[in-house]
Design a protein around this motif. Structure first.
Motif, short mmCIF file in Angstrom:
data_model
loop_
_atom_site.label_atom_id
_atom_site.label_comp_id
_atom_site.label_asym_id
_atom_site.label_seq_id
_atom_site.Cartn_x
_atom_site.Cartn_y
_atom_site.Cartn_z
N ILE A 111 0.85 -1.19 0.00
CA ILE A 111 0.00 0.00 0.00
C ILE A 111 0.89 1.23 0.00
CG2 ILE A 111 -1.69 1.33 1.33
CD1 ILE A 111 -2.73 -1.34 2.42
N VAL A 112 0.61 2.15 -0.93
CA VAL A 112 1.32 3.43 -0.98
C VAL A 112 0.29 4.50 -0.63
CG1 VAL A 112 2.70 4.98 -2.40
CG2 VAL A 112 2.82 2.51 -2.80
N GLU A 113 0.60 5.29 0.41
CA GLU A 113 -0.37 6.25 0.93
C GLU A 113 -0.04 7.68 0.53
OE1 GLU A 113 0.30 4.69 5.02
OE2 GLU A 113 -1.89 4.63 5.06
N GLY A 114 -1.09 8.50 0.48
CA GLY A 114 -0.92 9.92 0.19
C GLY A 114 -2.22 10.66 0.43
N PRO A 115 -2.17 12.00 0.46
CA PRO A 115 -3.39 12.79 0.62
C PRO A 115 -4.22 12.78 -0.67
CG PRO A 115 -1.47 14.22 0.49
CD PRO A 115 -0.97 12.81 0.46
N LEU A 116 -5.48 13.19 -0.53
CA LEU A 116 -6.40 13.18 -1.67
C LEU A 116 -5.89 13.95 -2.88
CD1 LEU A 116 -9.90 13.77 0.00
CD2 LEU A 116 -8.92 11.61 -0.79
N ASP A 117 -5.15 15.03 -2.65
CA ASP A 117 -4.76 15.90 -3.75
C ASP A 117 -3.37 15.61 -4.32
OD1 ASP A 117 -3.37 16.75 -1.53
OD2 ASP A 117 -3.83 18.88 -1.79
#
Length: 183
Positions: free
Chosen positions: A55-61
């Motif tokens: 899983i690679v995570e980040g903010p919506l934008d």
């Protein structure tokens, strides 16, 4: 016919592997490359679940770059309302998610098995709906090309909600996981 009946009742010697024993009257023996007929040890079980996907995570934008050469981004995440269009559809508040995937690899890749999910921190799940004109990712994406999908999730309330949107563009591939808040 008599020859077949005569050998059908032959039994291998005790302790002999029937796969490697000679069949009387034929002169043939099974090769040592025959598959083993030894049963699995009692109590052993094969895999019972799929191994976890990276899983690679980040903010919506933000754009999320995956190790496979795919780049996933959410073009928009908006609170909306959908109207029932066919029997079984439900009208109500929803979250619209527009996803773009870009293939920065050197090989064409399919997005036919893409899965997009929406969940809130308190465990509410966005219920996918086709009402309102959802248009999911589909087809093959050539190198340096992009594809877009539009997903709708029933969620009440839809405005001002913290949420996590997960995008798995193909079965068995890494997951892009976005977190943020609906407007």
């Amino acid at each position: 016919m008599a020859a077949l009946l005569g050998t059908a009742g032959c039994v291998a010697a005790p302790g002999a592997d029937p796969q490697t024993s000679a069949t009387p009257g034929t002169g043939d023996t099974a090769s040592s490359s025959s598959p083993s007929t030894t049963p699995a040890p009692a109590g052993s079980v094969g895999p019972t679940e799929q191994p976890p996907l990276p899983i690679v995570e980040g903010p919506l934008d933000e754009r999320i770059e995956l190790s496979t050469g795919f780049v996933v981004e959410l073009d928009s995440v908006t609170a909306t309302a959908v109207e029932a269009e066919t029997p079984g559809d439900v009208s109500g508040p929803a979250v619209e998610v527009v996803v773009t995937v870009t293939n920065d690899s050197t090989e064409t890749q399919s997005v036919d098995s893409a899965v997009v999910t929406l969940e809130t921190p308190d465990g509410d799940l966005g219920i996918p709906t086709l009402a309102g004109g959802a248009d999911h990712l589909a087809g093959d994406v050539a190198p340096r090309a992009s594809a877009e999908g539009r997903y709708l999730f029933m969620l009440d309330p839809a405005e001002g909600r913290d949420l996590t949107i997960s995008v798995n563009y193909a079965a068995g591939e890494p997951v892009a996981q976005f977190t943020g808040r609906t407007p």
